[in-house]
Motif scaffolding. Sequence first.
Motif, PDB file in Angstrom:
ATOM      1  N   SER A 151       0.812  -1.218   0.000  1.00  0.00           N
ATOM      2  CA  SER A 151       0.000   0.000   0.000  1.00  0.00           C
ATOM      3  C   SER A 151       0.844   1.267   0.000  1.00  0.00           C
ATOM      4  O   SER A 151       0.295   2.365  -0.060  1.00  0.00           O
ATOM      5  N   LEU A 152       2.167   1.113   0.090  1.00  0.00           N
ATOM      6  CA  LEU A 152       3.035   2.286   0.170  1.00  0.00           C
ATOM      7  C   LEU A 152       4.073   2.278  -0.947  1.00  0.00           C
ATOM      8  O   LEU A 152       4.515   1.224  -1.414  1.00  0.00           O
ATOM      9  N   VAL A 153       4.451   3.463  -1.371  1.00  0.00           N
ATOM     10  CA  VAL A 153       5.584   3.639  -2.271  1.00  0.00           C
ATOM     11  C   VAL A 153       6.497   4.661  -1.622  1.00  0.00           C
ATOM     12  O   VAL A 153       6.134   5.319  -0.649  1.00  0.00           O
ATOM     13  N   GLY A 154       7.718   4.799  -2.137  1.00  0.00           N
ATOM     14  CA  GLY A 154       8.625   5.760  -1.529  1.00  0.00           C
ATOM     15  C   GLY A 154       9.974   5.768  -2.200  1.00  0.00           C
ATOM     16  O   GLY A 154      10.188   5.163  -3.249  1.00  0.00           O
ATOM     17  N   ARG A 155      10.872   6.465  -1.555  1.00  0.00           N
ATOM     18  CA  ARG A 155      12.221   6.601  -2.092  1.00  0.00           C
ATOM     19  C   ARG A 155      13.236   6.699  -0.957  1.00  0.00           C
ATOM     20  O   ARG A 155      12.927   7.177   0.128  1.00  0.00           O
ATOM     21  N   VAL A 156      14.429   6.203  -1.222  1.00  0.00           N
ATOM     22  CA  VAL A 156      15.528   6.337  -0.268  1.00  0.00           C
ATOM     23  C   VAL A 156      16.111   7.746  -0.406  1.00  0.00           C
ATOM     24  O   VAL A 156      16.363   8.214  -1.511  1.00  0.00           O
ATOM     25  N   PHE A 157      16.314   8.417   0.724  1.00  0.00           N
ATOM     26  CA  PHE A 157      16.940   9.736   0.650  1.00  0.00           C
ATOM     27  C   PHE A 157      18.259   9.812   1.423  1.00  0.00           C
ATOM     28  O   PHE A 157      19.002  10.771   1.296  1.00  0.00           O
ATOM     29  N   LEU A 158      18.563   8.771   2.220  1.00  0.00           N
ATOM     30  CA  LEU A 158      19.811   8.810   2.983  1.00  0.00           C
ATOM     31  C   LEU A 158      20.289   7.394   3.284  1.00  0.00           C
ATOM     32  O   LEU A 158      19.528   6.576   3.801  1.00  0.00           O
ATOM     33  N   HIS A 159      21.517   7.116   2.927  1.00  0.00           N
ATOM     34  CA  HIS A 159      22.175   5.854   3.300  1.00  0.00           C
ATOM     35  C   HIS A 159      23.096   6.131   4.486  1.00  0.00           C
ATOM     36  O   HIS A 159      23.699   7.190   4.581  1.00  0.00           O
ATOM     37  N   ASP A 160      23.219   5.153   5.357  1.00  0.00           N
ATOM     38  CA  ASP A 160      24.072   5.329   6.525  1.00  0.00           C
ATOM     39  C   ASP A 160      24.842   4.039   6.778  1.00  0.00           C
ATOM     40  O   ASP A 160      24.481   2.976   6.263  1.00  0.00           O
ATOM     41  N   ARG A 161      25.897   4.129   7.565  1.00  0.00           N
ATOM     42  CA  ARG A 161      26.685   2.946   7.902  1.00  0.00           C
ATOM     43  C   ARG A 161      27.277   3.133   9.294  1.00  0.00           C
ATOM     44  O   ARG A 161      27.263   4.231   9.857  1.00  0.00           O
ATOM     45  N   LEU A 162      27.786   2.046   9.869  1.00  0.00           N
ATOM     46  CA  LEU A 162      28.347   2.077  11.208  1.00  0.00           C
ATOM     47  C   LEU A 162      29.855   2.248  11.160  1.00  0.00           C
ATOM     48  O   LEU A 162      30.536   1.664  10.307  1.00  0.00           O
ATOM     49  N   VAL A 163      30.377   3.029  12.091  1.00  0.00           N
ATOM     50  CA  VAL A 163      31.821   3.186  12.252  1.00  0.00           C
ATOM     51  C   VAL A 163      32.160   2.981  13.721  1.00  0.00           C
ATOM     52  O   VAL A 163      31.349   3.261  14.609  1.00  0.00           O
ATOM     53  N   VAL A 164      33.356   2.454  13.973  1.00  0.00           N
ATOM     54  CA  VAL A 164      33.841   2.333  15.339  1.00  0.00           C
ATOM     55  C   VAL A 164      34.554   3.636  15.686  1.00  0.00           C
ATOM     56  O   VAL A 164      35.467   4.058  14.981  1.00  0.00           O
ATOM     57  N   VAL A 165      34.091   4.275  16.742  1.00  0.00           N
ATOM     58  CA  VAL A 165      34.652   5.570  17.136  1.00  0.00           C
ATOM     59  C   VAL A 165      35.094   5.512  18.588  1.00  0.00           C
ATOM     60  O   VAL A 165      34.634   4.671  19.374  1.00  0.00           O
ATOM     61  N   ALA A 166      36.003   6.419  18.929  1.00  0.00           N
ATOM     62  CA  ALA A 166      36.509   6.502  20.294  1.00  0.00           C
ATOM     63  C   ALA A 166      36.996   7.915  20.556  1.00  0.00           C
ATOM     64  O   ALA A 166      37.197   8.712  19.623  1.00  0.00           O
ATOM     65  N   SER A 167      37.177   8.221  21.817  1.00  0.00           N
ATOM     66  CA  SER A 167      37.787   9.493  22.195  1.00  0.00           C
ATOM     67  C   SER A 167      39.251   9.473  21.775  1.00  0.00           C
ATOM     68  O   SER A 167      39.907   8.416  21.815  1.00  0.00           O
ATOM     69  N   PRO A 168      39.799  10.631  21.355  1.00  0.00           N
ATOM     70  CA  PRO A 168      41.222  10.653  20.959  1.00  0.00           C
ATOM     71  C   PRO A 168      42.155  10.173  22.064  1.00  0.00           C
ATOM     72  O   PRO A 168      43.247   9.664  21.782  1.00  0.00           O
ATOM     73  N   GLY A 169      41.730  10.298  23.310  1.00  0.00           N
ATOM     74  CA  GLY A 169      42.593   9.885  24.413  1.00  0.00           C
ATOM     75  C   GLY A 169      42.543   8.408  24.724  1.00  0.00           C
ATOM     76  O   GLY A 169      43.325   7.927  25.549  1.00  0.00           O
ATOM     77  N   LEU A 170      41.657   7.655  24.097  1.00  0.00           N
ATOM     78  CA  LEU A 170      41.556   6.217  24.357  1.00  0.00           C
ATOM     79  C   LEU A 170      42.537   5.478  23.457  1.00  0.00           C
ATOM     80  O   LEU A 170      42.421   5.539  22.226  1.00  0.00           O
ATOM     81  N   PRO A 171      43.515   4.770  24.031  1.00  0.00           N
ATOM     82  CA  PRO A 171      44.491   4.074  23.189  1.00  0.00           C
ATOM     83  C   PRO A 171      43.866   2.887  22.459  1.00  0.00           C
ATOM     84  O   PRO A 171      43.006   2.193  23.001  1.00  0.00           O
ATOM     85  N   ARG A 172      44.312   2.692  21.233  1.00  0.00           N
ATOM     86  CA  ARG A 172      43.847   1.521  20.488  1.00  0.00           C
ATOM     87  C   ARG A 172      44.460   0.267  21.098  1.00  0.00           C
ATOM     88  O   ARG A 172      45.608   0.275  21.547  1.00  0.00           O
ATOM     89  N   PRO A 173      43.705  -0.834  21.118  1.00  0.00           N
ATOM     90  CA  PRO A 173      44.245  -2.061  21.724  1.00  0.00           C
ATOM     91  C   PRO A 173      45.408  -2.610  20.902  1.00  0.00           C
ATOM     92  O   PRO A 173      45.446  -2.513  19.676  1.00  0.00           O
TER      93      PRO A 173
END
Length: 312
Positions: A151-173
């Motif tokens: 019963s519905l039609v539409g369109r995509v207006f935004l694609h998104d994705r996940l990123v791993v983020v951290a504070s600059p002060g957090l050391p990478r393992p």
Amino acid sequence: MDLLALADFNLVARHGGFGKAARAAGRPKATLSRRVAELEANLDLRLFERGARMLKLTEEGRALFERTGALLTELDETAKAIAVGGHSPRGRLRISAPLLFSQTALGKLAAGFVLKYPDVQLEITTEDRAVDMIEEAYDLVIRVNPQPDESLVGRVFLHDRLVVVASPGLPRPAGRDAVPAVTRGSMAQAESWEVTTSAGKLRLAAKPVLSLSSFIMVRDAVRAGVGAARLPLSLASSDLASGRLVSWGEVEGFETALWALYPTRRLLSARVSAFLDYLKAVFPQGMPIPMKPPHCSEMIAPLCSGMISPPV
């Protein structure tokens, strides 16, 4: 078919009762009841199931409402546009949108739309459930990865994705060390994140230390340096640009799409068409990148400046 009686039927169906429709339209309840009864007699169909305390559309009534409501609205808008000598969008536009997109983007986006179209009364409600557009009288809904709906039609207006983020002060393992992780939803004992970086693919061991119920809460905790987290790029983009957060890589296999959905119809109202065009202009690439509302003028320059997709 009597168009006036059909319009009265749609009025009652839209408000869910004769009393509510009468109060909304400022017309006698008895008149609406009589005109709907005459329409039922002319069609030889029962359009409503009438109970002591409830009024419910029959299957035939729902079909008639779905097929004629948009046409009557279009006729009304066409008559008004001709009367004022133009086709500028006007009237009420009801939109349902998911929580995260509403909290992070829709405030400024909606304000820009109303400044551009001052004759539109924009009403946005926030909820993640699948609303019934017909019964709840929505003109358009915004949803993330919606299920197919005939019963519905539409369109995509935004694609998104996940990123791993951290504070600059957090050391990478280093090596196999696990990184403290902030998660959304139930907390696991341990998990691993497959990410893609400029150097190639990488597996990060994650040890959840904090579980929160919303992505905005997760972002705020990550800003405070509690741990790393997987966040939608749209939510993290402004912090990544400012340096408040750094990216450790893009999560593989997670991509979402935001859809603007509306009932199937041959002719869209001017209001819905204008909002769809506005979304396309605001997100021209369909990606979570810095955005600028279209047609920025001196009047809305403060709104346009620094507007990030989504703004925070």
